[in-house]
Design a protein around this motif. Structure first.
Motif, PDB file in Angstrom:
ATOM      1  N   UNK A  40      -0.394  -7.253  -6.466  1.00 47.68           N
ATOM      2  CA  UNK A  40      -0.206  -7.005  -5.044  1.00 47.68           C
ATOM      3  C   UNK A  40       1.234  -6.593  -4.801  1.00 47.68           C
ATOM      4  N   UNK A  41       1.403  -5.456  -4.134  1.00 42.69           N
ATOM      5  CA  UNK A  41       2.736  -4.965  -3.790  1.00 42.69           C
ATOM      6  C   UNK A  41       2.728  -4.553  -2.328  1.00 42.69           C
ATOM      7  N   UNK A  42       3.705  -5.036  -1.581  1.00 41.53           N
ATOM      8  CA  UNK A  42       3.828  -4.634  -0.182  1.00 41.53           C
ATOM      9  C   UNK A  42       2.505  -4.809   0.566  1.00 41.53           C
ATOM     10  N   UNK A  43       1.810  -5.892   0.271  1.00 38.06           N
ATOM     11  CA  UNK A  43       0.592  -6.200   0.994  1.00 38.06           C
ATOM     12  C   UNK A  43      -0.630  -5.409   0.556  1.00 38.06           C
ATOM     13  N   UNK A  44      -0.500  -4.592  -0.489  1.00 37.17           N
ATOM     14  CA  UNK A  44      -1.643  -3.838  -0.977  1.00 37.17           C
ATOM     15  C   UNK A  44      -1.945  -4.234  -2.414  1.00 37.17           C
ATOM     16  N   UNK A  45      -3.216  -4.061  -2.760  1.00 40.15           N
ATOM     17  CA  UNK A  45      -3.590  -4.316  -4.137  1.00 40.15           C
ATOM     18  C   UNK A  45      -3.487  -3.039  -4.951  1.00 40.15           C
ATOM     19  N   UNK A  46      -2.956  -3.161  -6.132  1.00 39.70           N
ATOM     20  CA  UNK A  46      -2.814  -2.022  -7.028  1.00 39.70           C
ATOM     21  C   UNK A  46      -3.427  -2.358  -8.379  1.00 39.70           C
ATOM     22  N   UNK A  47      -4.050  -1.370  -8.987  1.00 37.40           N
ATOM     23  CA  UNK A  47      -4.464  -1.503 -10.372  1.00 37.40           C
ATOM     24  C   UNK A  47      -3.309  -0.980 -11.221  1.00 37.40           C
ATOM     25  N   UNK A  48      -2.874  -1.789 -12.166  1.00 38.80           N
ATOM     26  CA  UNK A  48      -1.724  -1.427 -12.984  1.00 38.80           C
ATOM     27  C   UNK A  48      -2.160  -1.353 -14.444  1.00 38.80           C
ATOM     28  N   UNK A  49      -1.820  -0.244 -15.068  1.00 41.42           N
ATOM     29  CA  UNK A  49      -2.192  -0.022 -16.461  1.00 41.42           C
ATOM     30  C   UNK A  49      -0.914   0.234 -17.263  1.00 41.42           C
ATOM     31  N   UNK A  52       0.087   3.103 -11.881  1.00 43.01           N
ATOM     32  CA  UNK A  52      -0.456   2.268 -10.809  1.00 43.01           C
ATOM     33  C   UNK A  52      -1.193   3.123  -9.799  1.00 43.01           C
ATOM     34  N   UNK A  53      -2.288   2.600  -9.315  1.00 43.92           N
ATOM     35  CA  UNK A  53      -3.003   3.254  -8.218  1.00 43.92           C
ATOM     36  C   UNK A  53      -3.638   2.181  -7.354  1.00 43.92           C
ATOM     37  N   UNK A  54      -3.940   2.562  -6.142  1.00 38.82           N
ATOM     38  CA  UNK A  54      -4.414   1.577  -5.185  1.00 38.82           C
ATOM     39  C   UNK A  54      -5.781   1.054  -5.553  1.00 38.82           C
ATOM     40  N   UNK A  55      -5.940  -0.249  -5.391  1.00 36.38           N
ATOM     41  CA  UNK A  55      -7.191  -0.886  -5.769  1.00 36.38           C
ATOM     42  C   UNK A  55      -8.081  -1.141  -4.567  1.00 36.38           C
ATOM     43  N   UNK A  56      -7.602  -0.795  -3.376  1.00 34.48           N
ATOM     44  CA  UNK A  56      -8.400  -1.130  -2.196  1.00 34.48           C
ATOM     45  C   UNK A  56      -9.495  -0.101  -1.908  1.00 34.48           C
ATOM     46  N   UNK A  57      -9.459   1.019  -2.620  1.00 38.76           N
ATOM     47  CA  UNK A  57     -10.549   1.982  -2.509  1.00 38.76           C
ATOM     48  C   UNK A  57     -10.641   2.673  -1.170  1.00 38.76           C
ATOM     49  N   UNK A  58      -9.530   2.719  -0.448  1.00 40.02           N
ATOM     50  CA  UNK A  58      -9.545   3.290   0.892  1.00 40.02           C
ATOM     51  C   UNK A  58     -10.020   4.744   0.882  1.00 40.02           C
ATOM     52  N   UNK A  59      -9.560   5.476  -0.112  1.00 35.40           N
ATOM     53  CA  UNK A  59      -9.922   6.897  -0.196  1.00 35.40           C
ATOM     54  C   UNK A  59     -10.978   7.145  -1.268  1.00 35.40           C
ATOM     55  N   UNK A  60     -11.573   6.087  -1.772  1.00 36.13           N
ATOM     56  CA  UNK A  60     -12.551   6.238  -2.834  1.00 36.13           C
ATOM     57  C   UNK A  60     -11.870   6.164  -4.188  1.00 36.13           C
ATOM     58  N   UNK A  61     -12.607   5.674  -5.157  1.00 41.20           N
ATOM     59  CA  UNK A  61     -12.000   5.410  -6.460  1.00 41.20           C
ATOM     60  C   UNK A  61     -11.457   6.678  -7.108  1.00 41.20           C
ATOM     61  N   UNK A  62     -12.198   7.784  -6.987  1.00 37.43           N
ATOM     62  CA  UNK A  62     -11.751   9.038  -7.605  1.00 37.43           C
ATOM     63  C   UNK A  62     -10.433   9.488  -7.014  1.00 37.43           C
ATOM     64  N   UNK A  63     -10.363   9.416  -5.697  1.00 42.70           N
ATOM     65  CA  UNK A  63      -9.151   9.849  -5.015  1.00 42.70           C
ATOM     66  C   UNK A  63      -7.975   8.944  -5.360  1.00 42.70           C
ATOM     67  N   UNK A  64      -8.231   7.645  -5.420  1.00 38.24           N
ATOM     68  CA  UNK A  64      -7.166   6.713  -5.780  1.00 38.24           C
ATOM     69  C   UNK A  64      -6.653   6.994  -7.193  1.00 38.24           C
ATOM     70  N   UNK A  65      -7.590   7.258  -8.084  1.00 39.51           N
ATOM     71  CA  UNK A  65      -7.204   7.557  -9.464  1.00 39.51           C
ATOM     72  C   UNK A  65      -6.397   8.844  -9.531  1.00 39.51           C
ATOM     73  N   UNK A  66      -6.824   9.839  -8.764  1.00 37.14           N
ATOM     74  CA  UNK A  66      -6.117  11.108  -8.768  1.00 37.14           C
ATOM     75  C   UNK A  66      -4.704  10.949  -8.227  1.00 37.14           C
ATOM     76  N   UNK A  67      -4.526   9.961  -7.371  1.00 32.72           N
ATOM     77  CA  UNK A  67      -3.211   9.745  -6.764  1.00 32.72           C
ATOM     78  C   UNK A  67      -2.390   8.720  -7.538  1.00 32.72           C
ATOM     79  N   UNK A  68      -2.796   8.423  -8.750  1.00 40.22           N
ATOM     80  CA  UNK A  68      -2.068   7.414  -9.520  1.00 40.22           C
ATOM     81  C   UNK A  68      -0.648   7.892  -9.818  1.00 40.22           C
TER      82      UNK A  68
END
Ligand SMILES: [Zn+2]
Length: 104
Positions: free
Chosen positions: A39-48, A77-93
């Protein structure tokens, strides 16, 4: 009479044999294993964590805006909250220096 020159086993093994896929490989590495959630700045992130050997391209670290040079162990790191969908979050890693991610 010719001797068989077929070796029964490779002498010393064959280190460093690389799988056929080389580019885009970091995505499959991201998708399979070694992830944690932070969790960073109140958001969940997937960290690899990315090892130096797996880092073959330069990236710009969003923490310090300096390049993450190829061969540098770092984190993705990319957002884990899935706000924009998993594909989009991954693309924005984003690729971070490990240090910069820790202090972000
Ligand atoms: Zn950095």
């Amino acid at each position: 009479m010719p001797r068989s020159n077929r070796p029964r086993r490779a002498p010393g093994g064959r280190p460093g044999q690389v799988p056929a896929h080389d580019d885009g490989g970091d995505l499959s590495r991201i998708l399979y294993g070694g992830q944690r959630t932070e969790t960073r700045r109140g958001r969940e992130w997937v960290v690899q964590a990315i090892s130096g050997a797996s880092s073959t391209k330069p990236y710009v670290c969003p923490g310090c805006t300096l390049p993450v040079e190829p061969g540098t162990p770092h984190v993705v790191a990319w957002r884990a909250d899935g706000l924009f969908g998993e594909d989009s979050d991954l693309a924005a890693r984003r690729h971070w220096h490990t240090h910069c991610w820790k202090i972000s």
